[in-house]
Design a protein around this motif. Sequence first.
Motif, short mmCIF file in Angstrom:
data_model
loop_
_atom_site.label_atom_id
_atom_site.label_comp_id
_atom_site.label_asym_id
_atom_site.label_seq_id
_atom_site.Cartn_x
_atom_site.Cartn_y
_atom_site.Cartn_z
N LEU A 93 3.57 -49.79 7.76
CA LEU A 93 4.82 -49.23 8.24
C LEU A 93 5.97 -50.18 7.94
O LEU A 93 5.78 -51.32 7.51
CB LEU A 93 4.72 -49.00 9.76
CG LEU A 93 3.57 -48.09 10.21
CD1 LEU A 93 3.53 -48.02 11.72
CD2 LEU A 93 3.71 -46.69 9.62
N GLN A 94 7.15 -49.73 8.16
CA GLN A 94 8.31 -50.57 7.93
C GLN A 94 8.39 -51.58 9.08
O GLN A 94 8.87 -51.27 10.17
CB GLN A 94 9.58 -49.73 7.87
CG GLN A 94 9.59 -48.74 6.71
CD GLN A 94 10.89 -47.96 6.67
OE1 GLN A 94 11.92 -48.42 7.14
NE2 GLN A 94 10.81 -46.77 6.08
N ARG A 95 7.93 -52.79 8.78
CA ARG A 95 7.74 -53.80 9.81
C ARG A 95 9.05 -54.16 10.52
O ARG A 95 9.10 -54.27 11.75
CB ARG A 95 7.15 -55.04 9.16
CG ARG A 95 6.75 -56.12 10.13
CD ARG A 95 5.49 -55.73 10.84
NE ARG A 95 5.13 -56.67 11.88
CZ ARG A 95 3.98 -56.66 12.51
NH1 ARG A 95 3.07 -55.77 12.19
NH2 ARG A 95 3.72 -57.54 13.45
N ARG A 96 10.10 -54.31 9.76
CA ARG A 96 11.36 -54.70 10.38
C ARG A 96 11.87 -53.64 11.34
O ARG A 96 12.34 -53.94 12.43
CB ARG A 96 12.40 -54.99 9.29
CG ARG A 96 13.72 -55.53 9.82
CD ARG A 96 14.66 -55.89 8.68
NE ARG A 96 14.05 -56.89 7.79
CZ ARG A 96 14.57 -57.29 6.64
NH1 ARG A 96 15.70 -56.76 6.22
NH2 ARG A 96 13.97 -58.21 5.91
N ARG A 97 11.75 -52.39 10.94
CA ARG A 97 12.21 -51.31 11.81
C ARG A 97 11.38 -51.24 13.08
O ARG A 97 11.92 -51.03 14.18
CB ARG A 97 12.13 -49.98 11.05
CG ARG A 97 12.56 -48.78 11.88
CD ARG A 97 12.63 -47.52 11.04
NE ARG A 97 11.35 -47.22 10.40
CZ ARG A 97 10.37 -46.54 11.01
NH1 ARG A 97 10.52 -46.13 12.27
NH2 ARG A 97 9.25 -46.28 10.38
N GLU A 98 10.06 -51.43 12.96
CA GLU A 98 9.20 -51.38 14.12
C GLU A 98 9.48 -52.54 15.08
O GLU A 98 9.46 -52.37 16.30
CB GLU A 98 7.72 -51.39 13.69
CG GLU A 98 7.27 -50.14 12.97
CD GLU A 98 7.29 -48.92 13.89
OE1 GLU A 98 7.18 -49.10 15.13
OE2 GLU A 98 7.43 -47.79 13.39
N SER A 99 9.75 -53.73 14.53
CA SER A 99 10.07 -54.87 15.39
C SER A 99 11.38 -54.65 16.13
O SER A 99 11.49 -54.97 17.33
CB SER A 99 10.16 -56.16 14.54
OG SER A 99 8.90 -56.50 14.01
N ARG A 100 12.36 -54.07 15.45
CA ARG A 100 13.63 -53.79 16.10
C ARG A 100 13.45 -52.77 17.22
O ARG A 100 14.02 -52.89 18.30
CB ARG A 100 14.65 -53.29 15.07
CG ARG A 100 16.07 -53.12 15.66
CD ARG A 100 17.04 -52.50 14.67
NE ARG A 100 17.00 -53.17 13.38
CZ ARG A 100 16.56 -52.62 12.25
NH1 ARG A 100 16.13 -51.36 12.25
NH2 ARG A 100 16.56 -53.29 11.11
N ARG A 101 12.65 -51.75 16.95
CA ARG A 101 12.39 -50.73 17.96
C ARG A 101 11.69 -51.34 19.17
O ARG A 101 12.02 -51.02 20.33
CB ARG A 101 11.51 -49.61 17.39
CG ARG A 101 11.32 -48.42 18.32
CD ARG A 101 10.42 -47.38 17.69
NE ARG A 101 9.06 -47.86 17.60
CZ ARG A 101 8.16 -47.73 18.58
NH1 ARG A 101 8.50 -47.15 19.71
NH2 ARG A 101 6.93 -48.17 18.43
N ALA A 102 10.74 -52.23 18.94
CA ALA A 102 10.02 -52.88 20.04
C ALA A 102 10.98 -53.72 20.88
O ALA A 102 10.94 -53.70 22.11
CB ALA A 102 8.88 -53.73 19.50
N ARG A 103 11.84 -54.50 20.21
CA ARG A 103 12.80 -55.33 20.94
C ARG A 103 13.76 -54.48 21.77
O ARG A 103 14.08 -54.81 22.91
CB ARG A 103 13.56 -56.23 19.97
CG ARG A 103 12.74 -57.41 19.45
CD ARG A 103 13.62 -58.41 18.73
NE ARG A 103 14.21 -57.86 17.50
CZ ARG A 103 13.62 -57.92 16.31
NH1 ARG A 103 12.43 -58.50 16.18
NH2 ARG A 103 14.19 -57.39 15.25
N ASP A 104 14.21 -53.37 21.18
CA ASP A 104 15.13 -52.49 21.91
C ASP A 104 14.44 -51.90 23.15
O ASP A 104 15.04 -51.81 24.22
CB ASP A 104 15.61 -51.36 21.00
CG ASP A 104 16.56 -51.86 19.92
OD1 ASP A 104 17.06 -52.99 20.06
OD2 ASP A 104 16.77 -51.12 18.93
N LEU A 105 13.19 -51.51 22.98
CA LEU A 105 12.46 -50.91 24.09
C LEU A 105 12.22 -51.92 25.21
O LEU A 105 12.42 -51.63 26.39
CB LEU A 105 11.12 -50.36 23.58
CG LEU A 105 10.30 -49.48 24.53
CD1 LEU A 105 11.09 -48.26 24.95
CD2 LEU A 105 9.01 -49.06 23.84
#
Length: 521
Positions: free
Chosen positions: A120-132
């Motif tokens: 998956l798009q790792r950067r996008r997933e990390s940003r989503r996790a941090r936002d959550l």
Amino acid sequence: MTSTETVPQEGRRQAPPLLRALGLIKDFPGLRALDEVSLDVDGGEIVALVGHNGSGKSTLVKILAGVYTPDGGRVELGGDESERTELHVIHQDLGLVSELTAVENLGLAAHPGARALAPLQRRRESRRARDLLSRFGDAFDVDVPISTLAPAQRSIIAIARAMDGWTHDANVLILDEPTEALHASEVDVLFDAVRRVAAAGAGVVFISHRLDEVLTLSDRVVVLRDGRKVADQRTADLDQQSLVRHVTGVDADRSDSHRTRVQADGETLLDVAGLRSAGISGVDLRLREGEILGIAGVLGSGRDALPAALFGAVGSVAERFAVGGRDYPMRSPRESVRRGMAFVAGDRIALGAIGPMNARENMTLPELKDVTGPIGVLRSQRERAHARTLVERYDVRPARAEQRFTQFSGGNQQKIVFAKWLRNDPRILLLEEPTQGVDIGAKQAIYDEIERAAADGAGVIVCSSDAKELVRLCDRVLVMRAGDVVAELAGDELTEPALVARGYGLATASTIGQEGPHHDH
């Protein structure tokens, strides 16, 4: 239910509840686990659900989660077709994978079966996790294995995963003992996160044995006892003593202590210092001749792990371990029996007996010398005579020594297990939940046998979740929390409210001044 246990709810509810359980009934063979229990949870509200072990909390949660089907009553979730309320349960073990990162654990909810999120798009997933996760307070590293994070941070990840994908906040979150593995500072972090969830409009059900935390976090407290709801009150209207009274059904200042029968100069049968094992972090205790010593504590306190460790059924280490004045460094069940110890396990089907065998075979199994010949050949006639005597002495019903063990009722199974061990007159008797799942008649018979063994000079250790039972039986009781002994109660101090308060980590009027931990029990 008395008038003091019923709480007026006028003015509390402005909108239909997110969760409503109405008159829930759940029966198991020989037991009504829930008896017409009702529960409402509003949006923005934190409701604490408390009660002693066996009160019905677990059964209620399993019905709410759809694991059990109620035998009566119903569960209603709020909302409409566009915003239907969802219910999410976070258990004590959190259900996370410790080797994975926060990003990967959050991704498991959206991508079940994925070992990692590399494709998956790792950067996008990390940003989503941090936002959550940022919704719950300070940020932390989402790209390291969660085993390296603080327990409170792992709890926040579990909450975030449960809420991931919510299209609205009008849902219900059930937290089952979420603070059990947390230190005090971490509890504050978790509580901040829970308050944020409620402030967003969700309903929260908080289940805890820690009554001080219940009073700190919740808006309302619902208490279950013996399968019934006995209190539903605003937290602001409660204090420690009133909450303990609801849990136990006994006033804190009522004197129901057990007299102390043991002479101080009685022979020390068991002398243990610094005992460590799974769930036990350094227990000291002494057991004297003729003494009944109780071990109290909530589930996971170490109470349930102690008897097996003392018997050598599980691995343990100790600074000192002596039986009858003789060192006992390398412990095993076989050697413990040889040294005059006996262990009645809490799970009589799995650990206390051999189900396919009959009562006769189970009762004579631990010691065959008196029913075998010189070369070890079983003398069947002698064994049957022994079994008939034991069946009569312990009032096993039906009085059929040849009947398979699993065909007896729970109370009669327990009588057989007691007969199996007591026939050899042990010096030290270790009991784990000795009357669990037995009827009142069998319970009294078991109490009689415990007291008879002590009167004959045995030392008895009773590990029980039933505070009333401990007060009824014991000369003194050690209370455990987090693997250690935190209090010792005896004489006038040994009351049911005092045991519950100490087990839950509270100090009430009846326990103030009893400081723990103690180190020469």
